[in-house]
Scaffold this motif. Sequence first.
Motif, PDB file in Angstrom:
ATOM      1  N   ASP A  61      59.613 -22.827 -14.400  1.00  0.00           N
ATOM      2  CA  ASP A  61      59.206 -23.981 -14.740  1.00  0.00           C
ATOM      3  C   ASP A  61      57.692 -24.420 -13.666  1.00  0.00           C
ATOM      4  OD1 ASP A  61      58.654 -26.237 -15.631  1.00  0.00           O
ATOM      5  OD2 ASP A  61      60.275 -27.423 -14.849  1.00  0.00           O
ATOM      6  N   LEU A  62      56.681 -24.546 -13.997  1.00  0.00           N
ATOM      7  CA  LEU A  62      55.523 -24.757 -13.112  1.00  0.00           C
ATOM      8  C   LEU A  62      54.921 -26.035 -13.517  1.00  0.00           C
ATOM      9  CD1 LEU A  62      53.216 -24.130 -11.098  1.00  0.00           C
ATOM     10  CD2 LEU A  62      52.414 -22.311 -13.200  1.00  0.00           C
ATOM     11  N   ARG A  63      54.370 -26.782 -12.274  1.00  0.00           N
ATOM     12  CA  ARG A  63      53.578 -28.086 -12.649  1.00  0.00           C
ATOM     13  C   ARG A  63      52.570 -28.025 -11.626  1.00  0.00           C
ATOM     14  NH1 ARG A  63      55.701 -32.230 -15.452  1.00  0.00           N
ATOM     15  NH2 ARG A  63      53.702 -33.073 -15.087  1.00  0.00           N
ATOM     16  N   LEU A  64      51.414 -28.500 -12.264  1.00  0.00           N
ATOM     17  CA  LEU A  64      50.512 -28.689 -10.986  1.00  0.00           C
ATOM     18  C   LEU A  64      49.668 -30.036 -11.270  1.00  0.00           C
ATOM     19  CD1 LEU A  64      47.795 -27.935  -9.415  1.00  0.00           C
ATOM     20  CD2 LEU A  64      46.439 -27.455 -11.488  1.00  0.00           C
ATOM     21  N   PHE A  65      49.620 -30.887 -10.092  1.00  0.00           N
ATOM     22  CA  PHE A  65      49.192 -32.186 -10.034  1.00  0.00           C
ATOM     23  C   PHE A  65      47.841 -32.186  -9.330  1.00  0.00           C
ATOM     24  CE2 PHE A  65      53.805 -32.261 -10.545  1.00  0.00           C
ATOM     25  CZ  PHE A  65      54.032 -33.386 -11.706  1.00  0.00           C
ATOM     26  N   ILE A  66      46.855 -32.777  -9.730  1.00  0.00           N
ATOM     27  CA  ILE A  66      45.694 -32.908  -9.256  1.00  0.00           C
ATOM     28  C   ILE A  66      45.374 -34.316  -8.958  1.00  0.00           C
ATOM     29  CG2 ILE A  66      42.995 -32.793  -9.456  1.00  0.00           C
ATOM     30  CD1 ILE A  66      43.651 -30.208 -11.316  1.00  0.00           C
ATOM     31  N   VAL A  67      45.167 -34.903  -7.640  1.00  0.00           N
ATOM     32  CA  VAL A  67      44.974 -36.035  -7.170  1.00  0.00           C
ATOM     33  C   VAL A  67      43.667 -36.329  -6.951  1.00  0.00           C
ATOM     34  CG1 VAL A  67      45.422 -37.709  -5.251  1.00  0.00           C
ATOM     35  CG2 VAL A  67      47.407 -35.943  -5.966  1.00  0.00           C
ATOM     36  N   GLY A  68      43.207 -37.295  -7.484  1.00  0.00           N
ATOM     37  CA  GLY A  68      41.595 -37.586  -7.071  1.00  0.00           C
ATOM     38  C   GLY A  68      40.833 -38.129  -8.575  1.00  0.00           C
ATOM     39  N   GLU A  69      39.769 -38.712  -8.177  1.00  0.00           N
ATOM     40  CA  GLU A  69      38.854 -39.024  -9.460  1.00  0.00           C
ATOM     41  C   GLU A  69      37.500 -38.543  -9.254  1.00  0.00           C
ATOM     42  OE1 GLU A  69      39.266 -40.348 -12.146  1.00  0.00           O
ATOM     43  OE2 GLU A  69      41.060 -41.148 -12.154  1.00  0.00           O
ATOM     44  N   GLY A  70      36.713 -38.493 -10.060  1.00  0.00           N
ATOM     45  CA  GLY A  70      35.216 -38.192 -10.083  1.00  0.00           C
ATOM     46  C   GLY A  70      34.795 -37.783 -11.408  1.00  0.00           C
ATOM     47  N   PRO A  71      33.455 -37.128 -11.586  1.00  0.00           N
ATOM     48  CA  PRO A  71      32.454 -37.106 -12.835  1.00  0.00           C
ATOM     49  C   PRO A  71      32.868 -36.209 -13.362  1.00  0.00           C
ATOM     50  CG  PRO A  71      31.347 -36.764 -10.556  1.00  0.00           C
ATOM     51  CD  PRO A  71      32.674 -37.387 -10.327  1.00  0.00           C
ATOM     52  N   VAL A  72      33.687 -35.220 -12.974  1.00  0.00           N
ATOM     53  CA  VAL A  72      34.134 -34.114 -13.903  1.00  0.00           C
ATOM     54  C   VAL A  72      35.359 -33.930 -14.515  1.00  0.00           C
ATOM     55  CG1 VAL A  72      32.616 -32.492 -12.680  1.00  0.00           C
ATOM     56  CG2 VAL A  72      35.193 -32.676 -11.995  1.00  0.00           C
ATOM     57  N   LEU A 130      47.344 -26.579 -21.475  1.00  0.00           N
ATOM     58  CA  LEU A 130      48.106 -26.930 -20.148  1.00  0.00           C
ATOM     59  C   LEU A 130      48.694 -28.411 -20.092  1.00  0.00           C
ATOM     60  CD1 LEU A 130      45.957 -25.115 -17.535  1.00  0.00           C
ATOM     61  CD2 LEU A 130      47.909 -24.285 -18.463  1.00  0.00           C
ATOM     62  N   GLN A 131      48.631 -28.954 -21.486  1.00  0.00           N
ATOM     63  CA  GLN A 131      48.905 -30.427 -21.479  1.00  0.00           C
ATOM     64  C   GLN A 131      50.111 -30.769 -20.736  1.00  0.00           C
ATOM     65  OE1 GLN A 131      47.801 -28.479 -24.109  1.00  0.00           O
ATOM     66  NE2 GLN A 131      46.408 -29.729 -25.292  1.00  0.00           N
ATOM     67  N   GLY A 132      51.285 -29.657 -21.103  1.00  0.00           N
ATOM     68  CA  GLY A 132      52.729 -30.159 -20.375  1.00  0.00           C
ATOM     69  C   GLY A 132      52.705 -29.498 -18.950  1.00  0.00           C
ATOM     70  N   VAL A 133      51.788 -28.977 -18.646  1.00  0.00           N
ATOM     71  CA  VAL A 133      51.717 -28.117 -17.183  1.00  0.00           C
ATOM     72  C   VAL A 133      50.854 -28.903 -16.061  1.00  0.00           C
ATOM     73  CG1 VAL A 133      51.155 -26.131 -16.012  1.00  0.00           C
ATOM     74  CG2 VAL A 133      52.240 -25.885 -18.013  1.00  0.00           C
ATOM     75  N   VAL A 134      49.823 -29.517 -16.484  1.00  0.00           N
ATOM     76  CA  VAL A 134      48.924 -30.077 -15.600  1.00  0.00           C
ATOM     77  C   VAL A 134      48.770 -31.704 -15.776  1.00  0.00           C
ATOM     78  CG1 VAL A 134      46.320 -30.253 -14.626  1.00  0.00           C
ATOM     79  CG2 VAL A 134      47.400 -27.901 -15.384  1.00  0.00           C
ATOM     80  N   THR A 135      48.787 -32.323 -14.694  1.00  0.00           N
ATOM     81  CA  THR A 135      48.610 -33.852 -14.737  1.00  0.00           C
ATOM     82  C   THR A 135      47.631 -34.207 -13.739  1.00  0.00           C
ATOM     83  OG1 THR A 135      50.953 -34.029 -15.154  1.00  0.00           O
ATOM     84  CG2 THR A 135      49.799 -36.204 -14.465  1.00  0.00           C
ATOM     85  N   LEU A 136      46.493 -34.989 -14.290  1.00  0.00           N
ATOM     86  CA  LEU A 136      45.402 -35.685 -13.440  1.00  0.00           C
ATOM     87  C   LEU A 136      46.240 -36.817 -12.858  1.00  0.00           C
ATOM     88  CD1 LEU A 136      42.423 -34.766 -15.302  1.00  0.00           C
ATOM     89  CD2 LEU A 136      43.507 -33.414 -13.615  1.00  0.00           C
ATOM     90  N   LEU A 137      46.428 -37.127 -11.692  1.00  0.00           N
ATOM     91  CA  LEU A 137      47.151 -38.192 -11.273  1.00  0.00           C
ATOM     92  C   LEU A 137      46.214 -39.536 -10.843  1.00  0.00           C
ATOM     93  CD1 LEU A 137      49.955 -36.807  -8.741  1.00  0.00           C
ATOM     94  CD2 LEU A 137      50.134 -37.810 -11.177  1.00  0.00           C
ATOM     95  N   GLY A 138      45.061 -39.140 -10.813  1.00  0.00           N
ATOM     96  CA  GLY A 138      43.965 -40.042 -10.445  1.00  0.00           C
ATOM     97  C   GLY A 138      44.077 -40.537  -8.926  1.00  0.00           C
TER      98      GLY A 138
END
Length: 380
Positions: free
Chosen positions: A225-236, A249-257
């Motif tokens: 079971d693998l999860r990636l969380f990305i913290v941050g905001e920006g133009p891309v 990767l919808q169930g794997v990666v979450t953009l946390l803002g």
Amino acid sequence: MRILLLCTGLKTGGAEQQVAGLAQAFVRDGHDVAIVSLTPGCEVTLPASATVVHLNMRKTVTSMVRALRQLNRFVKQWQPQVIHAHMVHANLLARMLAAVTAAPPVICTAHSAREGGRLRMLAYRLTDNRAALTTHVSEAGRQAMISAGAVAPERIRVMPNGIDTALFRPDPAQRQARRSALGVNANTRVVINVGRLVPEKAQHVLLEAIARLVRKADSAKSSADLRLFIVGEGPVRSALEASIGRLGLQGVVTLLGMRQDVPALLNAADVFALSSDIEGMPLVIGEALSSGCAVVATDAAGVAELLGNAGKIVPRGNAEALADALDRAMASGVGTYEEQTARRQRIVEKFSLEAVARQWVDCYAGLAGVTGNSIPKPPR
């Protein structure tokens, strides 16, 4: 001492966080601090006793002249013993101030290995004699500025960023609570990335690496079971969202803002991943190590100096190498207590915020001609 910190802005970013951290450390050690930001807004925590001024400068000649006049009036009123500028626009404005008035010693700190193109490098070179000292946060960044002709080798030195080791530290209870809040269990391998969502942070390469690991697990029929969380905001952000969908990767990666709980999130992680193409000295690597987190990072400027042998470095832009390094790091998870302690100890010994702040005060005192007896001693 009376220390004026001049910065381009106070939004969330590594340089801005360093300005805020230094201000906090200076105040704790008994110094008077003023913080002047060229642009409006503040997303970092500043000491309550500091004087804070926003010049609200825009990218027009009229606005820049107005900002220079405001800064000049404030300097005459507040009478700092030293002006320490951070980031290119603040550096150049501080040098312009020194050119038109009898300003106190000006120190200019560059935070990125790519401070700008030829015009900015020319501006640095033409105004170099107005700065008492120019510094960079990494040796790689220092060499980049020398190579670009912005400054002579003898006129620029390295002064690293400092890490708040009291804020960023291993905390098992915090780890469990944050993992629960993120909806991951004890068997989930959690990867964290923290950074602005901008092209130079290259989070799209990290997504490609994660997709490789997911495909590898699927082909091996693994239950990992693998999860990636990305913290941050920006133009891309929208481009990253599209890549997440394209790669499945919808169930794997979450953009946390944007988040205010980065210390807790680093505790929740098994591995911190940096995918950047461009850095100066990435504070978040030091914060991850100070939290005991395993680190995999690209070979951007400043990474090797911070990381040493406490993590794995891979080539920039190479999703396959990044995936392989993450795979090996996740196999060990966050590691043993001894491994976590060794990571943290590297930062405590070499890059603690308190130690760096005191180096700066010694530097200020030397430039301002302040004797040791005039510098407040930190409380024991």
